[in-house]
Design an enzyme around this catalytic site. Structure first.
Site, PDB file in Angstrom:
ATOM      1  N   ARG A   1      51.302  42.261  40.510  1.00  0.00           N
ATOM      2  CA  ARG A   1      52.646  42.721  40.839  1.00  0.00           C
ATOM      3  C   ARG A   1      53.134  43.902  40.013  1.00  0.00           C
ATOM      4  O   ARG A   1      54.197  44.437  40.274  1.00  0.00           O
ATOM      5  CB  ARG A   1      53.640  41.555  40.679  1.00  0.00           C
ATOM      6  CG  ARG A   1      53.412  40.498  41.715  1.00  0.00           C
ATOM      7  CD  ARG A   1      54.219  39.239  41.470  1.00  0.00           C
ATOM      8  NE  ARG A   1      53.939  38.281  42.523  1.00  0.00           N
ATOM      9  CZ  ARG A   1      52.818  37.576  42.621  1.00  0.00           C
ATOM     10  NH1 ARG A   1      51.895  37.682  41.695  1.00  0.00           N
ATOM     11  NH2 ARG A   1      52.615  36.750  43.619  1.00  0.00           N
TER      12      ARG A   1
ATOM     13  N   ASP B   1      38.860  35.581  37.120  1.00  0.00           N
ATOM     14  CA  ASP B   1      37.923  36.534  36.514  1.00  0.00           C
ATOM     15  C   ASP B   1      36.884  35.893  35.600  1.00  0.00           C
ATOM     16  O   ASP B   1      36.014  36.591  35.073  1.00  0.00           O
ATOM     17  CB  ASP B   1      38.699  37.610  35.753  1.00  0.00           C
ATOM     18  CG  ASP B   1      39.702  37.024  34.754  1.00  0.00           C
ATOM     19  OD1 ASP B   1      39.391  35.982  34.128  1.00  0.00           O
ATOM     20  OD2 ASP B   1      40.787  37.607  34.599  1.00  0.00           O
TER      21      ASP B   1
ATOM     22  N   HIS C   1      43.106  28.922  40.940  1.00  0.00           N
ATOM     23  CA  HIS C   1      42.900  29.829  42.073  1.00  0.00           C
ATOM     24  C   HIS C   1      41.416  30.155  42.283  1.00  0.00           C
ATOM     25  O   HIS C   1      41.075  31.167  42.893  1.00  0.00           O
ATOM     26  CB  HIS C   1      43.722  31.111  41.880  1.00  0.00           C
ATOM     27  CG  HIS C   1      45.204  30.855  41.920  1.00  0.00           C
ATOM     28  ND1 HIS C   1      46.145  31.752  41.462  1.00  0.00           N
ATOM     29  CD2 HIS C   1      45.923  29.783  42.369  1.00  0.00           C
ATOM     30  CE1 HIS C   1      47.359  31.234  41.623  1.00  0.00           C
ATOM     31  NE2 HIS C   1      47.248  30.049  42.163  1.00  0.00           N
TER      32      HIS C   1
ATOM     33  N   CYS D   1      25.608  31.944  55.890  1.00  0.00           N
ATOM     34  CA  CYS D   1      24.948  30.863  55.155  1.00  0.00           C
ATOM     35  C   CYS D   1      23.508  30.694  55.654  1.00  0.00           C
ATOM     36  O   CYS D   1      23.290  30.505  56.853  1.00  0.00           O
ATOM     37  CB  CYS D   1      25.729  29.566  55.346  1.00  0.00           C
ATOM     38  SG  CYS D   1      24.910  28.119  54.658  1.00  0.00           S
TER      39      CYS D   1
HETATM   40 ZN   LIG Z   1      26.578  26.593  55.341  1.00  0.00          ZN
END
Ligand SMILES: [Zn+2]
Length: 259
Positions: A35, A107, A124, A157
């Protein structure tokens, strides 16, 4: 500095300090906040960090991996290093007085400072791991970036063909259960809260701070500028984290916790 003396006074009885960190602790490592005037939201559209848009747009996913590859998104290839703020928190852990770190940052800098995984709750998520949105297969992000580099711009994937995404929490996603569980465990054993580099503005992460207040834990805040929890703090240091936190921790550790 009298603010630091007040903060030391407020925390000196605490044997297990819960540390809550936000983007402000990582700016000194060269990671932009969200921000601020040079923050991430001045460069990218926050809506692009919504899970629905991520799922809908292959172009967006390609751009995201490209940014990771170029080191523009917190860690992975950006070679960021923990700074004196992260290292001060590590000293608190080494002294046996850290209940845990609850961080809003993705991070991995608390890990890189040497803190054990079980002392860090990443509300997060993080960028060092990526996972399949369908089967939850998990790979180091570095490995996925290798696939991108080899020409697969939006890798699927290898097990189920699902979409792969870094293990960061986007808008529209729930916070990870395991990390929330850790945060609540830290809170249960903490006898004080130290808020570092967060405006305490993002819910539900901010709930940790308000729960600490509800339990009447002494709260100390180090942040440049106002926060949503200033009125709950017994001491507030309005300064850069790297300037203020090491002195505060050194002052605390100079004396054993007083009864
Ligand atoms: Zn998968």
């Amino acid at each position: 500095m009298t603010d630091i003396s007040a903060a030391i006074g407020a925390l000196r009885h605490a044997e297990q300090i819960l540390v809550f960190t936000g983007a402000g602790i990582s700016t000194e490592s060269g990671i932009p906040d969200f921000r601020g005037p040079d923050g991430l939201w001045t460069k990218v559209d926050p809506e692009d960090f919504h899970i629905d848009r991520f799922r809908a747009s292959s172009d967006l996913r390609k751009r995201g991996w490209r940014m990771h590859l170029d080191g523009e998104l917190w860690g992975a290839r950006s070679q960021v290093k923990p700074n004196r703020g992260h290292l001060a928190i590590k000293r608190l852990a080494d002294a046996g007085r850290l209940a845990g770190v609850v961080t809003q940052n993705v991070d991995s800098l608390h890990h890189l400072s040497g803190l054990d995984d079980d002392l860090v709750a990443e509300l997060h998520g993080n960028v060092r791991e990526s996972h399949c949105l369908d089967c939850d297969g998990t790979w180091p992000t570095e490995e996925v970036l290798g696939w991108v580099e080899a020409g697969d711009e939006d890798p699927a994937c290898p097990d189920c063909g699902g979409m792969i995404k870094t293990r960061t929490v986007m808008f529209g996603e729930l916070l990870p259960d395991e990390e929330m569980r850790k945060a609540m465990m830290f809170l249960a054993i903490a006898d004080a809260l130290l808020v570092v580099g967060s405006t305490v503005a993002v819910w539900p992460a901010s709930d940790v701070v308000f729960r600490a207040a509800h339990r009447s834990l002494p709260i100390v805040i180090i942040n440049r500028g106002e926060t949503e929890a200033d009125n709950l703090a017994v001491a507030k240091i309005d300064a850069g984290i790297g300037d203020a936190l090491p002195g505060l921790i050194d002052g605390l550790l100079a004396v054993p916790p007083a009864p």
